[in-house]
Design a protein around this motif. Sequence first.
Motif, mmCIF file in Angstrom:
data_model
loop_
_atom_site.group_PDB
_atom_site.id
_atom_site.type_symbol
_atom_site.label_atom_id
_atom_site.label_comp_id
_atom_site.label_asym_id
_atom_site.label_seq_id
_atom_site.Cartn_x
_atom_site.Cartn_y
_atom_site.Cartn_z
ATOM 1 N N ASN A 324 0.801 -1.223 0.000
ATOM 2 C CA ASN A 324 0.000 0.000 0.000
ATOM 3 C C ASN A 324 0.835 1.275 0.000
ATOM 4 O OD1 ASN A 324 -3.105 -0.505 0.303
ATOM 5 N ND2 ASN A 324 -2.129 -2.094 1.519
ATOM 6 N N HIS A 325 2.145 1.142 -0.033
ATOM 7 C CA HIS A 325 3.007 2.330 -0.082
ATOM 8 C C HIS A 325 2.986 2.905 -1.494
ATOM 9 C CE1 HIS A 325 6.573 4.878 0.070
ATOM 10 N NE2 HIS A 325 6.463 4.819 1.387
ATOM 11 N N PRO A 326 2.967 4.227 -1.640
ATOM 12 C CA PRO A 326 2.890 4.844 -2.968
ATOM 13 C C PRO A 326 4.031 4.468 -3.911
ATOM 14 C CG PRO A 326 2.409 6.454 -1.271
ATOM 15 C CD PRO A 326 2.880 5.226 -0.554
ATOM 16 N N ALA A 327 5.193 4.066 -3.377
ATOM 17 C CA ALA A 327 6.330 3.768 -4.242
ATOM 18 C C ALA A 327 6.282 2.371 -4.840
ATOM 19 C CB ALA A 327 7.636 3.939 -3.456
ATOM 20 N N THR A 328 5.419 1.503 -4.356
ATOM 21 C CA THR A 328 5.385 0.126 -4.846
ATOM 22 C C THR A 328 4.625 0.071 -6.159
ATOM 23 O OG1 THR A 328 5.445 -0.720 -2.583
ATOM 24 C CG2 THR A 328 4.737 -2.242 -4.297
ATOM 25 N N GLY A 329 5.335 -0.280 -7.220
ATOM 26 C CA GLY A 329 4.748 -0.262 -8.553
ATOM 27 C C GLY A 329 4.407 -1.620 -9.111
ATOM 28 N N VAL A 330 5.024 -2.692 -8.613
ATOM 29 C CA VAL A 330 4.737 -4.028 -9.094
ATOM 30 C C VAL A 330 5.139 -5.025 -8.014
ATOM 31 C CG1 VAL A 330 6.974 -4.372 -10.239
ATOM 32 C CG2 VAL A 330 4.969 -5.634 -11.058
ATOM 33 N N PHE A 331 4.482 -6.166 -7.994
ATOM 34 C CA PHE A 331 4.690 -7.171 -6.958
ATOM 35 C C PHE A 331 5.071 -8.486 -7.626
ATOM 36 C CE2 PHE A 331 2.287 -9.939 -3.645
ATOM 37 C CZ PHE A 331 3.456 -10.191 -2.949
ATOM 38 N N VAL A 332 6.276 -8.956 -7.378
ATOM 39 C CA VAL A 332 6.691 -10.276 -7.847
ATOM 40 C C VAL A 332 6.231 -11.281 -6.797
ATOM 41 C CG1 VAL A 332 8.596 -11.732 -8.603
ATOM 42 C CG2 VAL A 332 8.680 -9.260 -9.008
ATOM 43 N N THR A 333 5.285 -12.134 -7.155
ATOM 44 C CA THR A 333 4.618 -12.969 -6.171
ATOM 45 C C THR A 333 4.559 -14.423 -6.604
ATOM 46 O OG1 THR A 333 2.502 -13.387 -5.071
ATOM 47 C CG2 THR A 333 2.406 -12.319 -7.218
ATOM 48 N N HIS A 334 4.544 -15.306 -5.621
ATOM 49 C CA HIS A 334 4.393 -16.735 -5.896
ATOM 50 C C HIS A 334 2.930 -17.144 -5.975
ATOM 51 C CE1 HIS A 334 8.581 -17.108 -5.779
ATOM 52 N NE2 HIS A 334 8.743 -17.179 -4.472
ATOM 53 N N CYS A 335 2.014 -16.182 -5.960
ATOM 54 C CA CYS A 335 0.598 -16.398 -6.272
ATOM 55 C C CYS A 335 -0.167 -17.186 -5.218
ATOM 56 C CB CYS A 335 0.436 -17.082 -7.642
ATOM 57 S SG CYS A 335 1.074 -16.127 -9.019
ATOM 58 N N GLY A 336 0.248 -17.119 -3.970
ATOM 59 C CA GLY A 336 -0.641 -17.577 -2.911
ATOM 60 C C GLY A 336 -1.868 -16.690 -2.887
ATOM 61 N N TRP A 337 -3.014 -17.245 -2.481
ATOM 62 C CA TRP A 337 -4.250 -16.460 -2.569
ATOM 63 C C TRP A 337 -4.228 -15.240 -1.656
ATOM 64 C CZ3 TRP A 337 -7.348 -15.684 -6.185
ATOM 65 C CH2 TRP A 337 -8.626 -15.170 -5.990
ATOM 66 N N ASN A 338 -3.640 -15.368 -0.467
ATOM 67 C CA ASN A 338 -3.547 -14.212 0.422
ATOM 68 C C ASN A 338 -2.801 -13.067 -0.254
ATOM 69 O OD1 ASN A 338 -4.883 -15.577 2.446
ATOM 70 N ND2 ASN A 338 -3.036 -16.115 3.569
ATOM 71 N N SER A 339 -1.627 -13.371 -0.804
ATOM 72 C CA SER A 339 -0.811 -12.338 -1.447
ATOM 73 C C SER A 339 -1.508 -11.763 -2.673
ATOM 74 C CB SER A 339 0.552 -12.913 -1.837
ATOM 75 O OG SER A 339 1.311 -13.237 -0.695
ATOM 76 N N THR A 340 -2.182 -12.623 -3.432
ATOM 77 C CA THR A 340 -2.907 -12.148 -4.611
ATOM 78 C C THR A 340 -3.972 -11.130 -4.226
ATOM 79 O OG1 THR A 340 -2.530 -14.233 -5.808
ATOM 80 C CG2 THR A 340 -4.379 -12.865 -6.530
ATOM 81 N N LEU A 341 -4.761 -11.439 -3.203
ATOM 82 C CA LEU A 341 -5.799 -10.505 -2.769
ATOM 83 C C LEU A 341 -5.206 -9.230 -2.182
ATOM 84 C CD1 LEU A 341 -8.466 -12.841 -1.129
ATOM 85 C CD2 LEU A 341 -8.610 -11.659 -3.328
ATOM 86 N N GLU A 342 -4.091 -9.348 -1.468
ATOM 87 C CA GLU A 342 -3.448 -8.155 -0.912
ATOM 88 C C GLU A 342 -2.994 -7.215 -2.011
ATOM 89 O OE1 GLU A 342 -1.869 -10.511 3.076
ATOM 90 O OE2 GLU A 342 -0.441 -9.901 1.526
ATOM 91 N N ALA A 343 -2.459 -7.771 -3.098
ATOM 92 C CA ALA A 343 -2.032 -6.933 -4.221
ATOM 93 C C ALA A 343 -3.230 -6.295 -4.914
ATOM 94 C CB ALA A 343 -1.218 -7.769 -5.213
ATOM 95 N N ILE A 344 -4.287 -7.062 -5.107
ATOM 96 C CA ILE A 344 -5.492 -6.525 -5.751
ATOM 97 C C ILE A 344 -6.093 -5.402 -4.914
ATOM 98 C CG2 ILE A 344 -7.896 -7.103 -6.294
ATOM 99 C CD1 ILE A 344 -6.819 -9.852 -7.230
ATOM 100 N N ALA A 345 -6.186 -5.622 -3.608
ATOM 101 C CA ALA A 345 -6.756 -4.598 -2.735
ATOM 102 C C ALA A 345 -5.903 -3.347 -2.695
ATOM 103 C CB ALA A 345 -6.929 -5.152 -1.322
ATOM 104 N N ALA A 346 -4.587 -3.485 -2.899
ATOM 105 C CA ALA A 346 -3.686 -2.337 -2.885
ATOM 106 C C ALA A 346 -3.557 -1.678 -4.251
ATOM 107 C CB ALA A 346 -2.303 -2.768 -2.398
ATOM 108 N N GLY A 347 -4.117 -2.297 -5.286
ATOM 109 C CA GLY A 347 -4.023 -1.722 -6.630
ATOM 110 C C GLY A 347 -2.655 -1.886 -7.252
ATOM 111 N N VAL A 348 -1.991 -3.026 -7.002
ATOM 112 C CA VAL A 348 -0.643 -3.261 -7.503
ATOM 113 C C VAL A 348 -0.651 -4.416 -8.500
ATOM 114 C CG1 VAL A 348 1.716 -3.911 -6.873
ATOM 115 C CG2 VAL A 348 0.376 -2.445 -5.350
ATOM 116 N N PRO A 349 -0.142 -4.212 -9.728
ATOM 117 C CA PRO A 349 -0.057 -5.322 -10.686
ATOM 118 C C PRO A 349 0.983 -6.351 -10.246
ATOM 119 C CG PRO A 349 1.000 -3.362 -11.575
ATOM 120 C CD PRO A 349 0.337 -2.940 -10.298
#
Length: 441
Positions: A324-349
């Motif tokens: 949710n920090h303004p500087a975070t522009g993209v998230f390299v993720t292993h696609c666990g559902w928790n992390s996926t939803l956290e990125a979606i809720a934060a508006g991060v691709p």
Amino acid sequence: MDNGSEKQIAVLYPVGGVGHIGPMTQLAKVFLRHGYDVTMVLIEPPIKSTDSGAGFIERVAASNPSITFHVLPPIPPPDLASSTKHPFLLILELMRRYNEELESFLRSIPGSACTPSSSTCSAPTPSTWQRRQTGLKELGDTPLEFLGVPSMPASHLVTSLLESPEDELCRTMMQILERHADTHGVLVNTFESLESRALQALRDPLCVPGQVLPPVYSVGPLVGTGLTMDKQEGARAQRGVPLLGSKGALPKEQLKEIAVGLERCGQRFLWVVRTPAGSDGPRRYWEQRAEADLDALLPEGILERTKGRGLVVTSWAPQVDVLNHPATGVFVTHCGWNSTLEAIAAGVPMLCWPLAGAEQRMNKVFVTEDMGVGVEMEGYMAGFIKAEEIAGKVRLALDAEEGTRLRKRAVQLNKETQEALEDGGSSQAAFLRFLSDVASL
């Protein structure tokens, strides 16, 4: 639930390691907002943490004083070290051993406790597995068609569903699916507009012919809160910091390749590095690992060469806050559902790097094809992603035209998330419907 004279109580019982405690805690907060007392029942981790700081469970309990946390009396765990069984089966065996202690605790609570279930959307239909006679491993990457979800390679299914129907792991998973079908309802950690096709499939009479499935309540995303998109959008358009992190740990050779890729990409980055993976079986479900030795794991001099634009942290970082920090522009993720939803809720691709075993490869298909908010990192199926792929995909997500498309889609999903959670939104309405249905039982 009580009969009205006493305050209502919700009892939540997360299983399967620390990955379930986070969303269950968010679900507890929803119950609290609706006037319930909430007790979270936990078991003693069978493997003690080697983390030098406070464990995850202790952090969650300390930061949520309104929730009562009850740890069941410890009992001897199964032999995790020498067992050849799949970790999932060992976890279920451990939970069954706690049934008597759990029943004793539930009987001590005034009124009858409600124990809701939280699960991700399992769109491939149970009837598919009921009819088959053999395993699916031999299908390899053959595309499979399921009701409500995009076509996906057979190899991307949850490991247990690829096994022969006679295999213990597969039989156990089928028994779990059948028990879900016998419940009064299922709370799902998602929201209607995010997975509308899959949710509709689960409500379709054709999902399991001849059987009426219980109601499905999409009450998510059950994630921590952060800044809203209108505060972030301008900053993200100008600067981006890829966040790399996962509960999973990678081999030493892969960590070095990531380091080289981050050095080459020329972008600012935050990287969470954990102690390399080994043959530790079920330990990964429970243990907070010791901090990684960066000097031993990373190429010589790389921390100095990336100083000022890169930050490497060991063991743990507050992922929701960083996303949710303004500087975070993209998230390299292993696609666990928790992390996926956290990125979606934060508006991060997302740049998707799924691991094998659980549902992460399936989530990758949803994120890249259905939701349109991520791209895959080529090489994940072979178990190794090269430095040039890492550097190229980070630059694509932050600078290229494809990155612009991903960011626009992320903004839209962030907006839909907020709409689902606000008063009158789909997730709020689903939870109220769940409470009403429970009260009428």
